[in-house]
Design an enzyme around this catalytic site. Structure first.
Site, PDB file in Angstrom:
ATOM      1  N   LYS A 121       0.857  -1.195   0.000  1.00 20.70           N
ATOM      2  CA  LYS A 121       0.000   0.000   0.000  1.00 20.70           C
ATOM      3  C   LYS A 121       0.884   1.232   0.000  1.00 20.70           C
ATOM      4  O   LYS A 121       1.719   1.406   0.889  1.00 20.70           O
ATOM      5  CB  LYS A 121      -0.920   0.005   1.218  1.00 20.70           C
ATOM      6  CG  LYS A 121      -1.849   1.217   1.265  1.00 20.70           C
ATOM      7  CD  LYS A 121      -2.832   1.120   2.420  1.00 20.70           C
ATOM      8  CE  LYS A 121      -3.766   2.317   2.449  1.00 20.70           C
ATOM      9  NZ  LYS A 121      -4.738   2.240   3.575  1.00 20.70           N
ATOM     10  N   ASP A 226     -13.081   5.371  10.396  1.00 22.87           N
ATOM     11  CA  ASP A 226     -13.546   5.219   9.011  1.00 22.87           C
ATOM     12  C   ASP A 226     -14.084   3.794   8.822  1.00 22.87           C
ATOM     13  O   ASP A 226     -13.796   3.120   7.838  1.00 22.87           O
ATOM     14  CB  ASP A 226     -12.393   5.490   8.047  1.00 22.87           C
ATOM     15  CG  ASP A 226     -12.879   5.836   6.639  1.00 22.87           C
ATOM     16  OD1 ASP A 226     -14.073   6.171   6.490  1.00 22.87           O
ATOM     17  OD2 ASP A 226     -12.077   5.768   5.702  1.00 22.87           O
TER      18      ASP A 226
END
Length: 379
Positions: A121, A226
């Protein structure tokens, strides 16, 4: 943003020294003077050739000011520096297909030295904000935030720190392998994003698992921030895996209750919209989140300090309006599909009962209790 790792094998040690010198010089200069690059790299002879090659490969850019000509590192150059370090450690020896694109990250399949696959990532904060916020070139004006690359590094550092602590305490998260600069290498999970799942055998069980996870995180001193269908993976056996931790905060945060309630609301809204499943009760921050562990303190002790956290939060808050617009654009296709499903459902002969309707009769639904003790009305 395209990741092209092929150039790594052809780059000389001198080119990496020049690239590293520009990175170091960027800590105090938006545009790094050529003389400083030569001093930091200790390459005074023939440095122009190395700089020209780096510009040709689009790893740096040349910029002229009224005082001097200098060079600036761009994300592709930052990628090369991180991948070089990760490859030396054996955690990234090959790069495969891109499997995900977020508002502020790119995700790739990579191969490790031991032959296993992993996920890479790359955090890219500011990619969307560059389109909306002016005057981003001079990052180090007085009283202004550091560069986007520095913030991306902090974001990756934070994600790795939280993922490591959560994994060590038995939370269902990918195993973190390594991180460097703005990159994080983690376990490859065989699962699908929850947003892509249209049907589950037992939505009540999954709902309870997710609410349990939110509460368990809070009892350990953390709030995801989130927690939604974009950041939850579902394995073949129906068990959830939590990902994406750059927005995670401590329960001692000033807005902890707001973030907790938002996480709960996201799950309730998604389950009602996607699975037609609604819980009458749900966890509340004041009632269900007595702190039992201090994982937030352990994260701070791991190297990601409170000062780093405050810097990153300040940057995220400054651009919260833009992030909202980007999220809206990112999930527009998802919402359109759901609207079509709702229209089809409304026009079908077998209509779903209106859970909020005062006139609903007991024959339209049955009452159950999930593992949280929530009262559920299901068709």
């Amino acid at each position: 943003m395209k990741l092209d790792p092929k150039g790594l094998r052809y780059m000389s040690a001198e080119e990496f020294r020049v690239l590293t010198a520009i990175e170091v010089g960027s800590r105090n200069h938006d545009v790094v003077p050529e003389s400083l690059v030569a001093d930091l790299s200790r390459l005074h002879g023939g440095i122009n050739k190395f700089i020209s090659d780096l510009i040709r490969r689009k790893l740096i850019v040349s910029e002229k000011s009224t005082k001097y000509t200098g060079y600036r590192l761009v994300y592709s150059g930052y990628d090369h520096l991180a991948l070089k370090t990760l490859s030396k450690r054996g955690n990234v020896v090959s790069v495969g297909n891109q499997i995900g694109v977020g508002k502020e990250s790119d995700i790739f399949v990579v191969g490790r030295e031991d032959g296993s696959e992993a996920v890479l990532k790359l955090h890219r904060l500011g990619r969307q904000s560059f389109r909306n916020v002016k005057q981003k070139r001079d990052y180090f004006r007085p009283n202004q935030s550091p560069s986007w690359m520095y913030m991306s590094r902090l974001s990756a550092m934070k994600e790795y720190a939280f993922m490591k602590v959560l994994h060590e305490h038995g939370f269902p998260v990918p195993t973190p392998y390594d991180h460097n600069r703005h990159c994080v290498v983690m376990e490859m999970i065989e699962a699908f994003p929850l947003r892509q799942v249209d049907h589950v055998e037992d939505p009540g069980r999954l709902y309870s698992d997710l609410m349990d996870m939110i509460v368990r995180l809070a009892k350990h001193g953390l709030i995801h921030g989130d927690f939604n269908e974009f950041n939850i993976l579902l394995r073949a056996d129906g068990s959830p895996v939590l990902i994406d931790f750059p927005q995670m905060v401590s329960t001692s945060h000033a807005n902890a209750e707001l973030y907790f309630d938002r996480d709960v609301s996201c799950i309730r809204t998604f389950f009602k919209r996607r699975f037609g499943y609604e819980s009458m009760l749900y966890p509340k921050f004041a009632l269900n989140c007595d702190k039992e562990f201090d994982l937030d303190v352990k994260v701070a002790a791991s190297g990601f300090s409170r000062k780093d956290q405050s810097r990153l939060e300040r940057m995220m808050e400054e651009h919260q309006p833009n992030s909202g617009n980007d999220e809206e654009a990112y999930s527009s296709s998802e919402e359109e599909e759901e609207e079509e499903e709702e229209e089809e459902s409304a026009n079908s002969d077998n209509e779903k009962p209106d859970y909020d309707s005062a006139g609903s009769s007991s024959s339209d639904y049955i009452i159950e209790q999930d593992r949280l003790g929530n009262t559920i009305r299901r068709t």
